[in-house]
Design a protein around this motif. Sequence first.
Motif, mmCIF file in Angstrom:
data_model
loop_
_atom_site.group_PDB
_atom_site.id
_atom_site.type_symbol
_atom_site.label_atom_id
_atom_site.label_comp_id
_atom_site.label_asym_id
_atom_site.label_seq_id
_atom_site.Cartn_x
_atom_site.Cartn_y
_atom_site.Cartn_z
ATOM 1 N N LYS A 75 32.578 -6.625 -14.273
ATOM 2 C CA LYS A 75 31.413 -5.784 -14.019
ATOM 3 C C LYS A 75 31.029 -5.116 -15.329
ATOM 4 C CE LYS A 75 32.470 -5.008 -9.162
ATOM 5 N NZ LYS A 75 32.750 -4.000 -8.123
ATOM 6 N N TYR A 76 30.707 -5.939 -16.317
ATOM 7 C CA TYR A 76 30.267 -5.430 -17.599
ATOM 8 C C TYR A 76 29.430 -6.483 -18.307
ATOM 9 C CZ TYR A 76 34.242 -8.092 -19.534
ATOM 10 O OH TYR A 76 35.146 -9.075 -19.868
ATOM 11 N N TYR A 115 27.281 3.890 -10.328
ATOM 12 C CA TYR A 115 28.315 4.299 -11.260
ATOM 13 C C TYR A 115 28.249 3.359 -12.456
ATOM 14 C CZ TYR A 115 29.938 6.699 -7.091
ATOM 15 O OH TYR A 115 30.009 7.487 -5.965
ATOM 16 N N GLN A 116 27.787 3.894 -13.590
ATOM 17 C CA GLN A 116 27.602 3.079 -14.783
ATOM 18 C C GLN A 116 28.034 3.843 -16.028
ATOM 19 O OE1 GLN A 116 23.778 0.937 -15.092
ATOM 20 N NE2 GLN A 116 23.205 2.020 -13.215
ATOM 21 N N CYS A 117 28.469 3.081 -17.031
ATOM 22 C CA CYS A 117 28.803 3.660 -18.339
ATOM 23 C C CYS A 117 28.138 2.815 -19.421
ATOM 24 C CB CYS A 117 30.314 3.635 -18.579
ATOM 25 S SG CYS A 117 31.280 4.560 -17.386
ATOM 26 N N ALA A 148 34.050 1.879 -13.117
ATOM 27 C CA ALA A 148 33.154 1.721 -14.263
ATOM 28 C C ALA A 148 33.887 2.025 -15.568
ATOM 29 C CB ALA A 148 31.923 2.613 -14.111
ATOM 30 N N SER A 171 28.941 -1.015 -18.428
ATOM 31 C CA SER A 171 29.863 -1.333 -17.329
ATOM 32 C C SER A 171 29.409 -0.615 -16.070
ATOM 33 C CB SER A 171 31.298 -0.930 -17.681
ATOM 34 O OG SER A 171 31.395 0.479 -17.796
ATOM 35 N N TRP A 172 29.854 -1.149 -14.944
ATOM 36 C CA TRP A 172 29.511 -0.539 -13.660
ATOM 37 C C TRP A 172 30.638 -0.823 -12.685
ATOM 38 C CZ3 TRP A 172 27.155 -4.613 -16.015
ATOM 39 C CH2 TRP A 172 27.262 -5.859 -15.401
#
Length: 167
Positions: free
Chosen positions: A29-30, A159-161, A51, A43-44
């Motif tokens: 998930k990135y 939810y993300q970075c 994340a 990323s999430w």
Amino acid sequence: MADSAAPDASSADGQPHAATAEANINGEKYEYLDHTADVQIHSWGDSLAEAFEQAAIAMGGYQTEMSSVEELKTERVEANAHDLISLLYSFMDEVLFLFCADPFFIAKRIKILEFDEENFSIVAEMYGETFDLSKHPQGTEVKAITFSNMQIFNSPGNYQCYVIIDI
């Protein structure tokens, strides 16, 4: 930073980025986004902890092919900070330190065991092995994590970075 209008993993036409679609096929998930002279990780996850985990795994994936890494050993990392942005930085810096110094550990999987969003602390278990050039293809060296344009979106369902790593 909570933001329900955060960017999603889509391009301007609403379609997933090519890297996003590929990452989802492989279960990650990135994705890696272009950035002048550096690399931005997006990323999430289904939670903020996931994340964060995915951001750290993405950093490792930039340094070697993750398919060559096996879960032979575990390492524990702890990070503390004064806010969420600093916590993400500190967490990723601890993961990078274990790769750059003895035991030269590359994590295939990371599980955050304790995530305290009020006191800004993380305890995580990393599963991987010692980096070995005879086994692991050498990718690009990550020199440091940066605070530049670091973003966290922390709201239900989003939810993300975003983290820029210095290469």
